[in-house]
Design a protein around this motif. Sequence first.
Motif, PDB file in Angstrom:
ATOM      1  N   ILE A   1       0.866  -1.180   0.000  1.00 26.30           N
ATOM      2  CA  ILE A   1       0.000   0.000   0.000  1.00 26.30           C
ATOM      3  C   ILE A   1       0.900   1.227   0.000  1.00 26.30           C
ATOM      4  N   VAL A   2       0.685   2.112  -0.962  1.00 27.60           N
ATOM      5  CA  VAL A   2       1.499   3.327  -1.047  1.00 27.60           C
ATOM      6  C   VAL A   2       0.581   4.541  -0.857  1.00 27.60           C
ATOM      7  N   ASN A   3       0.880   5.343   0.150  1.00 26.70           N
ATOM      8  CA  ASN A   3       0.134   6.581   0.380  1.00 26.70           C
ATOM      9  C   ASN A   3       0.943   7.742  -0.188  1.00 26.70           C
ATOM     10  N   VAL A   4       0.343   8.495  -1.089  1.00 28.94           N
ATOM     11  CA  VAL A   4       1.046   9.652  -1.660  1.00 28.94           C
ATOM     12  C   VAL A   4       0.949  10.807  -0.657  1.00 28.94           C
ATOM     13  N   THR A   5       2.106  11.350  -0.283  1.00 26.97           N
ATOM     14  CA  THR A   5       2.136  12.405   0.722  1.00 26.97           C
ATOM     15  C   THR A   5       2.917  13.607   0.181  1.00 26.97           C
ATOM     16  N   THR A   6       3.302  14.519   1.059  1.00 25.18           N
ATOM     17  CA  THR A   6       4.078  15.694   0.650  1.00 25.18           C
ATOM     18  C   THR A   6       5.217  15.904   1.633  1.00 25.18           C
ATOM     19  N   ASP A   7       6.347  16.419   1.151  1.00 26.18           N
ATOM     20  CA  ASP A   7       7.458  16.692   2.077  1.00 26.18           C
ATOM     21  C   ASP A   7       7.077  17.794   3.064  1.00 26.18           C
ATOM     22  N   MET A   8       6.082  18.614   2.699  1.00 27.39           N
ATOM     23  CA  MET A   8       5.649  19.692   3.610  1.00 27.39           C
ATOM     24  C   MET A   8       4.937  19.126   4.845  1.00 27.39           C
ATOM     25  N   ALA A   9       4.608  17.820   4.807  1.00 25.41           N
ATOM     26  CA  ALA A   9       3.961  17.168   5.950  1.00 25.41           C
ATOM     27  C   ALA A   9       4.977  16.649   6.954  1.00 25.41           C
ATOM     28  N   SER A  10       6.267  16.693   6.586  1.00 30.19           N
ATOM     29  CA  SER A  10       7.313  16.304   7.544  1.00 30.19           C
ATOM     30  C   SER A  10       7.517  17.469   8.505  1.00 30.19           C
ATOM     31  N   GLN A  11       7.106  17.283   9.748  1.00 39.22           N
ATOM     32  CA  GLN A  11       7.205  18.361  10.739  1.00 39.22           C
ATOM     33  C   GLN A  11       8.671  18.791  10.909  1.00 39.22           C
ATOM     34  N   THR A  12       9.563  17.815  10.913  1.00 40.74           N
ATOM     35  CA  THR A  12      10.995  18.092  11.110  1.00 40.74           C
ATOM     36  C   THR A  12      11.546  18.938   9.971  1.00 40.74           C
ATOM     37  N   MET A  13      11.300  18.491   8.736  1.00 37.16           N
ATOM     38  CA  MET A  13      11.836  19.210   7.578  1.00 37.16           C
ATOM     39  C   MET A  13      11.207  20.590   7.452  1.00 37.16           C
ATOM     40  N   PHE A  14       9.926  20.681   7.773  1.00 36.12           N
ATOM     41  CA  PHE A  14       9.231  21.972   7.684  1.00 36.12           C
ATOM     42  C   PHE A  14       9.820  22.954   8.703  1.00 36.12           C
TER      43      PHE A  14
ATOM     44  N   THR B   1       3.163  -0.395  11.812  1.00 36.70           N
ATOM     45  CA  THR B   1       3.472  -1.027  13.098  1.00 36.70           C
ATOM     46  C   THR B   1       2.609  -2.272  13.281  1.00 36.70           C
ATOM     47  N   GLU B   2       1.342  -2.187  12.888  1.00 35.37           N
ATOM     48  CA  GLU B   2       0.454  -3.348  12.982  1.00 35.37           C
ATOM     49  C   GLU B   2       0.927  -4.479  12.065  1.00 35.37           C
ATOM     50  N   PHE B   3       1.298  -4.134  10.823  1.00 33.68           N
ATOM     51  CA  PHE B   3       1.695  -5.168   9.856  1.00 33.68           C
ATOM     52  C   PHE B   3       3.032  -5.807  10.217  1.00 33.68           C
ATOM     53  N   GLY B   4       3.927  -5.015  10.825  1.00 34.55           N
ATOM     54  CA  GLY B   4       5.237  -5.534  11.216  1.00 34.55           C
ATOM     55  C   GLY B   4       5.963  -6.181  10.059  1.00 34.55           C
ATOM     56  N   THR B   5       6.583  -7.317  10.326  1.00 36.84           N
ATOM     57  CA  THR B   5       7.371  -7.975   9.283  1.00 36.84           C
ATOM     58  C   THR B   5       6.541  -9.008   8.529  1.00 36.84           C
ATOM     59  N   SER B   6       5.316  -9.258   9.022  1.00 44.77           N
ATOM     60  CA  SER B   6       4.504 -10.305   8.387  1.00 44.77           C
ATOM     61  C   SER B   6       3.779  -9.794   7.138  1.00 44.77           C
ATOM     62  N   GLY B   7       3.773  -8.484   6.927  1.00 41.99           N
ATOM     63  CA  GLY B   7       3.156  -7.913   5.722  1.00 41.99           C
ATOM     64  C   GLY B   7       1.683  -7.632   5.929  1.00 41.99           C
ATOM     65  N   PRO B   8       1.036  -6.983   4.990  1.00 43.59           N
ATOM     66  CA  PRO B   8       1.663  -6.391   3.808  1.00 43.59           C
ATOM     67  C   PRO B   8       2.559  -5.210   4.187  1.00 43.59           C
ATOM     68  N   GLU B   9       3.065  -4.536   3.181  1.00 45.39           N
ATOM     69  CA  GLU B   9       3.962  -3.405   3.409  1.00 45.39           C
ATOM     70  C   GLU B   9       3.182  -2.127   3.115  1.00 45.39           C
ATOM     71  N   ILE B  10       3.337  -1.120   3.974  1.00 51.49           N
ATOM     72  CA  ILE B  10       2.692   0.180   3.724  1.00 51.49           C
ATOM     73  C   ILE B  10       3.762   1.258   3.845  1.00 51.49           C
ATOM     74  N   LEU B  11       3.754   2.201   2.924  1.00 43.57           N
ATOM     75  CA  LEU B  11       4.745   3.281   2.960  1.00 43.57           C
ATOM     76  C   LEU B  11       4.132   4.560   2.393  1.00 43.57           C
ATOM     77  N   GLY B  12       4.743   5.686   2.742  1.00 42.93           N
ATOM     78  CA  GLY B  12       4.316   6.972   2.207  1.00 42.93           C
ATOM     79  C   GLY B  12       5.392   7.498   1.281  1.00 42.93           C
ATOM     80  N   VAL B  13       4.988   8.052   0.147  1.00 39.34           N
ATOM     81  CA  VAL B  13       5.971   8.607  -0.791  1.00 39.34           C
ATOM     82  C   VAL B  13       5.565  10.017  -1.191  1.00 39.34           C
ATOM     83  N   THR B  14       6.509  10.949  -1.101  1.00 44.59           N
ATOM     84  CA  THR B  14       6.290  12.289  -1.640  1.00 44.59           C
ATOM     85  C   THR B  14       7.050  12.428  -2.953  1.00 44.59           C
ATOM     86  N   PRO B  15       6.347  12.856  -4.003  1.00 45.13           N
ATOM     87  CA  PRO B  15       7.050  13.089  -5.265  1.00 45.13           C
ATOM     88  C   PRO B  15       7.849  14.383  -5.238  1.00 45.13           C
ATOM     89  N   GLY B  16       7.652  15.214  -4.189  1.00 45.03           N
ATOM     90  CA  GLY B  16       8.275  16.539  -4.171  1.00 45.03           C
ATOM     91  C   GLY B  16       7.459  17.484  -5.051  1.00 45.03           C
TER      92      GLY B  16
END
Length: 236
Positions: A133-146, A175-190
């Motif tokens: 599962i891929v969630n499209v996000t934005t780098d502006m949502a990174s509190q640290t980078m912002f 955290t729920e899926f852990g190593t057993s899958g599936p995989e979920i990640l967020g990607v910002t295209p910039g």
Amino acid sequence: MKKFAFVTGANKGIGYEIVRQLAEKEYHVFLGARNEELGQKAVQSLGFSNVSFVPVDISDTLSIQSAKNKILEVTDHLDLLINNAGIALDFGILPSELKLETLRQEFDVNFFGTFQMIQTFLPLVKKSQGGKIVNVTTDMASQTMFANGEIPQLNILGYNSTKTAVNSLTLAFGTEFGTSGPEILGVTPGFTTTDLNHNAPGGKTTAEGAQIIVKYALSDTNYNGKILDKNGIIPW
């Protein structure tokens, strides 16, 4: 085994290009869009026999359910769910001037919509070997980078905070899926020039933005629970 992907918000912009790039990689891609006419037009203009239109309004529970039923007529599993659909209604509006209704509307689509998509389609993604599962996000949502000024500081409270909340979803499900899958990640295209930012000049093309998302979607490296930009993992 044939591979299946579902991409939301895909009748234009980055979503449309993600569909194209996955179709070229022999995926059967379900092109999700709210508007029937625009969705069908997008499928026609792409011209792939392995792309089909699925109507979905991610702010509507029944619409999400009916999209799932439509996909189940074709396949019992999804190798990729790409949550690309999103709205940005407060570009150019100061946080102190943002209307509550606008903020609610943005959260309704970007956060609650994405949440429902993940819950509804999880059983299909779990049925795939190596489902993602891929969630499209934005780098502006990174509190640290912002806060550090590492990114253009567009102080768009509504849009940015909904995507920060989506990042939080990514971490929680990961955290729920852990190593057993599936995989979920967020990607910002910039920064990418799209309708979302009123085609602001100087950004990547939609094809370039989509390429970054597709690269991680198809990567063999496990980035479960992480947020990534073109260079790799970014801070929360």
